[in-house]
Design a protein around this motif. Structure first.
Motif, PDB file in Angstrom:
ATOM      1  N   ASP A   7      10.430 -13.650  -5.926  1.00  0.00           N
ATOM      2  CA  ASP A   7      11.411 -12.855  -5.205  1.00  0.00           C
ATOM      3  C   ASP A   7      11.567 -11.494  -5.874  1.00  0.00           C
ATOM      4  O   ASP A   7      11.928 -11.417  -7.039  1.00  0.00           O
ATOM      5  N   LEU A   8      11.276 -10.440  -5.133  1.00  0.00           N
ATOM      6  CA  LEU A   8      11.391  -9.084  -5.662  1.00  0.00           C
ATOM      7  C   LEU A   8      12.593  -8.347  -5.080  1.00  0.00           C
ATOM      8  O   LEU A   8      12.661  -7.123  -5.157  1.00  0.00           O
ATOM      9  N   SER A   9      13.536  -9.081  -4.536  1.00  0.00           N
ATOM     10  CA  SER A   9      14.743  -8.460  -3.996  1.00  0.00           C
ATOM     11  C   SER A   9      15.442  -7.652  -5.086  1.00  0.00           C
ATOM     12  O   SER A   9      15.551  -8.105  -6.221  1.00  0.00           O
ATOM     13  N   GLY A  10      15.889  -6.453  -4.721  1.00  0.00           N
ATOM     14  CA  GLY A  10      16.563  -5.588  -5.676  1.00  0.00           C
ATOM     15  C   GLY A  10      15.617  -4.805  -6.570  1.00  0.00           C
ATOM     16  O   GLY A  10      16.054  -4.035  -7.423  1.00  0.00           O
ATOM     17  N   ARG A  11      14.329  -4.969  -6.376  1.00  0.00           N
ATOM     18  CA  ARG A  11      13.321  -4.243  -7.166  1.00  0.00           C
ATOM     19  C   ARG A  11      12.687  -3.150  -6.320  1.00  0.00           C
ATOM     20  O   ARG A  11      12.699  -3.212  -5.100  1.00  0.00           O
ATOM     21  N   VAL A  12      12.115  -2.154  -6.982  1.00  0.00           N
ATOM     22  CA  VAL A  12      11.391  -1.080  -6.298  1.00  0.00           C
ATOM     23  C   VAL A  12       9.942  -1.125  -6.750  1.00  0.00           C
ATOM     24  O   VAL A  12       9.663  -1.190  -7.951  1.00  0.00           O
ATOM     25  N   ALA A  13       9.035  -1.094  -5.796  1.00  0.00           N
ATOM     26  CA  ALA A  13       7.602  -1.093  -6.088  1.00  0.00           C
ATOM     27  C   ALA A  13       7.005   0.229  -5.633  1.00  0.00           C
ATOM     28  O   ALA A  13       7.174   0.625  -4.478  1.00  0.00           O
ATOM     29  N   VAL A  14       6.324   0.931  -6.531  1.00  0.00           N
ATOM     30  CA  VAL A  14       5.617   2.157  -6.185  1.00  0.00           C
ATOM     31  C   VAL A  14       4.149   1.800  -6.042  1.00  0.00           C
ATOM     32  O   VAL A  14       3.533   1.311  -6.987  1.00  0.00           O
ATOM     33  N   VAL A  15       3.609   2.034  -4.861  1.00  0.00           N
ATOM     34  CA  VAL A  15       2.222   1.675  -4.582  1.00  0.00           C
ATOM     35  C   VAL A  15       1.450   2.946  -4.253  1.00  0.00           C
ATOM     36  O   VAL A  15       1.733   3.617  -3.251  1.00  0.00           O
ATOM     37  N   THR A  16       0.492   3.284  -5.108  1.00  0.00           N
ATOM     38  CA  THR A  16      -0.360   4.444  -4.829  1.00  0.00           C
ATOM     39  C   THR A  16      -1.515   3.996  -3.940  1.00  0.00           C
ATOM     40  O   THR A  16      -1.939   2.845  -3.984  1.00  0.00           O
ATOM     41  N   GLY A  17      -1.992   4.884  -3.118  1.00  0.00           N
ATOM     42  CA  GLY A  17      -3.067   4.541  -2.194  1.00  0.00           C
ATOM     43  C   GLY A  17      -2.575   3.647  -1.072  1.00  0.00           C
ATOM     44  O   GLY A  17      -3.346   2.869  -0.506  1.00  0.00           O
ATOM     45  N   ALA A  18      -1.294   3.750  -0.728  1.00  0.00           N
ATOM     46  CA  ALA A  18      -0.686   2.848   0.254  1.00  0.00           C
ATOM     47  C   ALA A  18      -1.024   3.205   1.692  1.00  0.00           C
ATOM     48  O   ALA A  18      -0.601   2.518   2.605  1.00  0.00           O
ATOM     49  N   GLY A  19      -1.790   4.250   1.896  1.00  0.00           N
ATOM     50  CA  GLY A  19      -2.129   4.678   3.251  1.00  0.00           C
ATOM     51  C   GLY A  19      -3.224   3.882   3.917  1.00  0.00           C
ATOM     52  O   GLY A  19      -3.393   3.947   5.129  1.00  0.00           O
ATOM     53  N   ARG A  20      -3.963   3.094   3.134  1.00  0.00           N
ATOM     54  CA  ARG A  20      -5.058   2.314   3.728  1.00  0.00           C
ATOM     55  C   ARG A  20      -5.560   1.268   2.738  1.00  0.00           C
ATOM     56  O   ARG A  20      -5.225   1.298   1.557  1.00  0.00           O
ATOM     57  N   GLY A  21      -6.354   0.378   3.224  1.00  0.00           N
ATOM     58  CA  GLY A  21      -7.055  -0.603   2.393  1.00  0.00           C
ATOM     59  C   GLY A  21      -6.170  -1.482   1.535  1.00  0.00           C
ATOM     60  O   GLY A  21      -5.131  -1.968   1.973  1.00  0.00           O
ATOM     61  N   LEU A  22      -6.622  -1.672   0.300  1.00  0.00           N
ATOM     62  CA  LEU A  22      -5.908  -2.551  -0.626  1.00  0.00           C
ATOM     63  C   LEU A  22      -4.492  -2.083  -0.915  1.00  0.00           C
ATOM     64  O   LEU A  22      -3.570  -2.890  -1.009  1.00  0.00           O
ATOM     65  N   GLY A  23      -4.300  -0.788  -1.060  1.00  0.00           N
ATOM     66  CA  GLY A  23      -2.963  -0.258  -1.321  1.00  0.00           C
ATOM     67  C   GLY A  23      -1.999  -0.582  -0.190  1.00  0.00           C
ATOM     68  O   GLY A  23      -0.852  -0.962  -0.428  1.00  0.00           O
ATOM     69  N   GLN A  24      -2.471  -0.454   1.028  1.00  0.00           N
ATOM     70  CA  GLN A  24      -1.638  -0.774   2.180  1.00  0.00           C
ATOM     71  C   GLN A  24      -1.295  -2.264   2.184  1.00  0.00           C
ATOM     72  O   GLN A  24      -0.140  -2.640   2.385  1.00  0.00           O
ATOM     73  N   GLY A  25      -2.266  -3.093   1.924  1.00  0.00           N
ATOM     74  CA  GLY A  25      -2.026  -4.531   1.880  1.00  0.00           C
ATOM     75  C   GLY A  25      -1.050  -4.914   0.785  1.00  0.00           C
ATOM     76  O   GLY A  25      -0.175  -5.767   0.984  1.00  0.00           O
ATOM     77  N   MET A  26      -1.185  -4.296  -0.374  1.00  0.00           N
ATOM     78  CA  MET A  26      -0.259  -4.587  -1.471  1.00  0.00           C
ATOM     79  C   MET A  26       1.153  -4.134  -1.134  1.00  0.00           C
ATOM     80  O   MET A  26       2.127  -4.841  -1.431  1.00  0.00           O
ATOM     81  N   ALA A  27       1.283  -2.964  -0.523  1.00  0.00           N
ATOM     82  CA  ALA A  27       2.609  -2.462  -0.146  1.00  0.00           C
ATOM     83  C   ALA A  27       3.283  -3.436   0.821  1.00  0.00           C
ATOM     84  O   ALA A  27       4.468  -3.764   0.669  1.00  0.00           O
TER      85      ALA A  27
END
Length: 68
Positions: A7-27
């Motif tokens: 559970d990551l509620s209350g947390r902030v995740a910064v995902v680089t490369g979030a516009g496509r591919g693996l980064g998008q999937g991770m986001a």
């Protein structure tokens, strides 16, 4: 409600490369686990699309243009 084994509620995740591919999937996966996602990347359209998809699913996300 988070679906993941953690559970990551209350947390902030910064995902680089979030516009496509693996980064998008991770986001998207981090958002489903409850994190607020900062979708960072070089493609304004891509990162906004990722953030919009997360918000449409009930998550919290912001798109930040980032090119270091």
């Amino acid at each position: 409600m988070p679906y993941a084994a953690f559970d990551l509620s209350g947390r902030v995740a910064v995902v680089t490369g979030a516009g496509r591919g693996l980064g998008q999937g991770m986001a998207e996966a981090l958002a489903k686990a409850g994190a607020t996602v900062i979708a960072a990347g070089r493609s304004p359209a891509g990162i906004e699309q990722t953030a919009a998809k997360i918000r449409a699913g009930g998550g919290r996300a912001e798109a930040i243009l980032f090119d270091a």
